[in-house]
Every structure is written in structure tokens, then in C-alpha cells.
Scaffold this active site. Structure first.
Site, short mmCIF file in Angstrom:
data_model
loop_
_atom_site.label_atom_id
_atom_site.label_comp_id
_atom_site.label_asym_id
_atom_site.label_seq_id
_atom_site.Cartn_x
_atom_site.Cartn_y
_atom_site.Cartn_z
N CYS A 15 15.69 -49.57 -35.76
CA CYS A 15 14.42 -49.68 -36.47
C CYS A 15 14.33 -51.02 -37.18
O CYS A 15 15.35 -51.60 -37.58
CB CYS A 15 14.30 -48.55 -37.50
SG CYS A 15 12.64 -48.38 -38.21
N TYR A 21 14.59 -43.14 -47.49
CA TYR A 21 14.88 -41.70 -47.36
C TYR A 21 15.15 -41.31 -45.92
O TYR A 21 15.20 -40.13 -45.60
CB TYR A 21 13.70 -40.87 -47.88
CG TYR A 21 12.37 -41.24 -47.25
CD1 TYR A 21 12.16 -41.10 -45.88
CD2 TYR A 21 11.33 -41.75 -48.03
CE1 TYR A 21 10.95 -41.45 -45.30
CE2 TYR A 21 10.12 -42.09 -47.45
CZ TYR A 21 9.93 -41.93 -46.09
OH TYR A 21 8.74 -42.28 -45.51
N CYS A 22 15.33 -42.26 -45.01
CA CYS A 22 15.35 -42.00 -43.57
C CYS A 22 16.33 -40.89 -43.19
O CYS A 22 17.55 -41.04 -43.33
CB CYS A 22 15.70 -43.27 -42.81
SG CYS A 22 15.76 -43.04 -41.02
N SER A 122 3.20 -43.77 -39.63
CA SER A 122 3.79 -43.35 -40.91
C SER A 122 3.21 -44.20 -42.04
O SER A 122 3.37 -45.43 -42.05
CB SER A 122 5.31 -43.50 -40.87
OG SER A 122 5.87 -42.63 -39.91
N CYS A 257 13.41 -21.07 -34.24
CA CYS A 257 13.43 -22.24 -33.37
C CYS A 257 13.12 -21.82 -31.94
O CYS A 257 13.62 -20.81 -31.45
CB CYS A 257 14.80 -22.91 -33.41
SG CYS A 257 15.26 -23.51 -35.06
N CYS A 272 17.01 -30.14 -31.34
CA CYS A 272 16.12 -30.40 -32.48
C CYS A 272 16.31 -31.83 -32.97
O CYS A 272 17.43 -32.36 -32.97
CB CYS A 272 16.43 -29.42 -33.61
SG CYS A 272 15.48 -29.70 -35.13
N ASP A 273 15.22 -32.44 -33.40
CA ASP A 273 15.24 -33.79 -33.95
C ASP A 273 16.13 -33.90 -35.18
O ASP A 273 16.74 -34.94 -35.44
CB ASP A 273 13.81 -34.20 -34.29
CG ASP A 273 13.66 -35.68 -34.60
OD1 ASP A 273 14.53 -36.46 -34.17
OD2 ASP A 273 12.68 -36.06 -35.26
N CYS A 322 4.79 -17.80 -44.46
CA CYS A 322 5.92 -18.71 -44.61
C CYS A 322 6.90 -18.58 -43.45
O CYS A 322 7.38 -19.57 -42.90
CB CYS A 322 6.63 -18.44 -45.93
SG CYS A 322 8.16 -19.36 -46.13
N CYS A 344 11.21 -22.71 -51.05
CA CYS A 344 10.69 -21.35 -51.21
C CYS A 344 9.79 -21.24 -52.44
O CYS A 344 8.69 -20.69 -52.38
CB CYS A 344 11.87 -20.37 -51.33
SG CYS A 344 11.37 -18.66 -51.61
#
Length: 370
Positions: A15, A21-22, A122, A257, A272-273, A322, A344
Site C-alpha cells: 500500500c 488502524y490498518c 475509503s 459465516c 475470510c478477509d 443482530c 454488543c
């Protein structure tokens, strides 16, 4: 077979920004090989060929990073050419790309327009909140470059939307952030998550702040709809859809998932990413078909783990909306058992304060679009 969606990281985690915060920098640091470099044409070729062997409805190729524009326009031109070559059955194909916006050019935007790419940019709200977190290697804010990139997309009439990470600073300025982003029409707010070791930072988002942010943004979202100038915000769009009896399209809101393929630059496939980790590497697309990857113990175990729900969720009045939330928000420290969603409290605050109004708005939507 449902539509096939493949997330592709053509330059791994490479990048041109150093966002403070990546999450993918944290993911990369937790595997043996941090970066897999640029995707080779042979790997893209294998991915595309196997995708068309597996799919029987439609395919979405979604490019993310790192920063996917660093792959260069030649990569995407060749990719689209190969898709045309292999799409002998005339399946529906869609493309999307998530970018920080800094590397967009006229040539890139013309290409995106020509091939109907949906481009996500972004942009973390106001100049102040964005520049506090999304900086380059020299520590300089990227806001002005991002705005220039968005203007290029608009110039070429590329369909685009805005992705905003909700840090603590963003959460404290809901009205200013909304006023900055609402003119773009399509927004997705995602909560900032802490690193896998659970360590807090100045960007860490507290559950209380996030709850207050969601309530404030819902009010703005509802007001925009009622005055006849609706703004799409992905989370609230999904809540309305769920209240109307439909399934959410956002995987993190489904409560479990699904079957998901993330392909790293070397062809490695993950479920998953958020979990592009050595322990969750199912195989390599250059060696194994999507059909076999889908049935691996790795993929199956990942999906099964997400079905676990703590007793507090099972007894919650808001479970229908939720559904426990995203698995990553339930695994606050890597390797610990899945627990309650870290947000939560936030969602309980939102539903208790605005649940009835959401239901009323859903009824209005149903009457308008019936």
C-alpha cells in the site's frame, strides 16, 4: 449453486498509505510470510479458469488490498480480457474494487467506466478525522488526494460508494461526518477493530461511543429518507431489509459465516478477509479447484465455528437483527473462544432507542416499493 463472489488481493498487503488502524497490516504480521507481492499472470489465469469451471450463475471479482491499484492498469486489462476468453457460457460477471483513492488516474477511471466496475473509496469523514488516521509514509494526511480521486471517478461517471472506518474520533462527530459523506449517496460505516492481540490505540472505538454514533446516524438516515432525499447506508439498509423478512446481503450481519473465497496474490485461498492467516489457508487456486477448496476441513471448520452463540445472544430480544454479528468482532484476541460481540452494547443501545422507529420506517419502505 449461489452466485460466486471472489475477493482478490492482487498486490497482497502492499500500500502507498500507512493508515494507523490498518487491520490487514496486523493480519500480515501474524503469518509467516507478511507479503506475497504482486499476483502473476499465471495465477490470475488459473483463478479465472477455475472460477468459470465452478460457477453456474454469476461471478463477482472484487479487488482489495493493501491498495489494488498498485497492480497497474495493465493487470486489470489482461484480467478482463481473460474473463471474456473463459466466459463461454455467457455468465453474468461483475467487478468491484476498493481503493484509498490516491492512485486513481484518468486512464484507470476510464477503464472502470468501460467495464462497469463498482469502486469503493475509503474516506473517513471530515478532513480532520480522515487525516488523523489515513496518512502516507511521511505521515502526511491523504484527504486532498482522495477527493481528487473521487472527482476523477465522477468525471468518468464511475459508480462509486464511500467506506468510512468509525474510529473514536469519527464516532464523536456523527453530524459533521454525515454531512461530509451524505452527498456521495452511498456510504458504508464499519467499526474500527483492535489488533489481534487486543491492544488498544488512540483510534480504538469504545462500545458506548459506537452506540451513540449509530443512534445519531440513524436519525440522519431516517430524516433524509423522510424528506425525499434518501442516502444509502449499508448497515441500516440491511436492517430495513431484515425487518421486511429478507436475508442481509452483508456477510457480517448474517449471524454465521458463509462460503467465501479470498485469494491472495500467490493464489492462496482463505475463508475470510479478516483471517488471511497460515492456520486458515485452505490451499492454492493454482493447484486445487474451487469445488475441492469449498469442501476442505479448513473451510468447513471456519463456517462451523461461527455457528456458536453465547447464551446472552440466544436470550436477547434483538437476536433477529443482530444475529451475534461478525465473527471477527466475537474473537477479540486471536485464538480465544468466540464470545459476545465487542459491540454488543452498541447494538443494544441502538435497537432499544430506535428499534421501533426502524420498524416503522421499514413499513414505509414496503409501501413505497411494493
Amino acid at each position: 449453486m449461489p452466485p460466486l463472489s471472489i475477493m482478490i488481493k492482487p498486490v497482497s498487503g502492499m500500500c502507498d498509505l500507512r493508515c494507523r488502524y490498518c487491520f490487514y497490516a496486523d493480519v500480515s504480521a501474524h503469518r509467516e510470510k507478511a507479503s506475497f507481492g504482486r499476483m502473476r499472470e499465471e495465477t490470475a489465469h488459473a483463478l479465472i479458469r477455475r472460477a468459470f469451471m465452478y460457477a453456474d450463475d454469476s461471478i463477482t471479482f472484487a479487488f482489495q488490498g493493501g491498495e489494488p491499484t498498485l497492480a497497474g492498469i495493465d493487470f486489470y486489462e489482461r484480467f478482463v480480457s481473460l474473463v471474456r476468453e473463459y466466459n463461454t457460457r455467457g455468465l453474468r460477471v461483475a467487478y468491484s474494487l476498493q481503493t484509498n483513492g490516491c492512485g486513481l488516474t484518468d486512464a484507470f477511471c476510464a477503464f472502470f467506466a468501460k467495464h462497469d466496475f463498482l469502486v469503493g473509496v475509503s474516506l473517513d469523514g471530515t478532513r480532520e478525522t480522515h487525516n488523523a488516521a489515513r496518512v502516507d509514509a511521511m505521515g502526511e494526511g491523504s484527504y486532498d488526494r482522495v477527493i481528487c480521486g473521487i472527482r476523477l471517478l465522477q468525471k468518468h461517471k464511475v459508480e462509486c460508494n464511500i467506506l468510512c472506518v468509525v474510529t473514536e474520533a469519527v464516532a464523536k462527530a456523527p453530524k459533521a461526518v454525515w454531512q461530509t459523506l451524505a452527498p456521495y449517496g452511498y456510504i458504508q460505516f464499519i467499526p474500527c477493530i483492535d489488533a489481534f492481540d487486543g491492544e488498544k490505540s488512540t483510534f480504538s472505538l469504545s462500545a458506548k461511543s459506537y452506540g451513540e454514533f449509530l443512534i445519531a446516524v440513524y436519525d440522519l438516515y431516517e430524516a433524509a429518507f423522510l424528506r425525499g432525499s434518501p442516502v444509502s447506508e449499508r448497515r441500516f439498509d440491511n436492517y430495513l431489509s431484515m425487518l421486511l423478512g429478507r436475508m442481509p446481503e452483508h456477510c457480517g450481519m448474517a449471524g454465521q459465516c458463509g462460503l467465501y473465497f479470498l485469494v491472495e496474490a500467490d493464489g492462496g485461498v482463505y475463508p475470510c478477509d479478516f483471517y488471511v492467516l497460515d492456520a486458515w489457508r485452505a490451499g492454492n487456486i493454482c493447484e486445487t479447484s474451487f469445488a475441492r477448496l469449498a469442501k476442505t476441513e479448513c473451510m468447513t471448520a471456519f463456517r462451523q465455528m461461527s455457528l456458536q452463540k453465547p447464551s446472552a445472544c440466544r436470550d436477547c430480544a434483538w437476536l433477529h437483527l443482530c444475529r451475534g454479528g461478525c465473527r471477527r468482532d466475537r474473537e477479540q484476541i486471536l485464538g480465544e473462544p468466540l464470545g459476545e460481540n465487542r459491540f454488543c452494547e452498541s447494538y443494544r443501545m441502538l435497537f432499544a432507542a430506535r428499534g421501533a422507529r426502524m420498524a416503522a420506517l421499514a413499513d414505509k419502505v414496503a409501501k413505497i416499493y411494493k
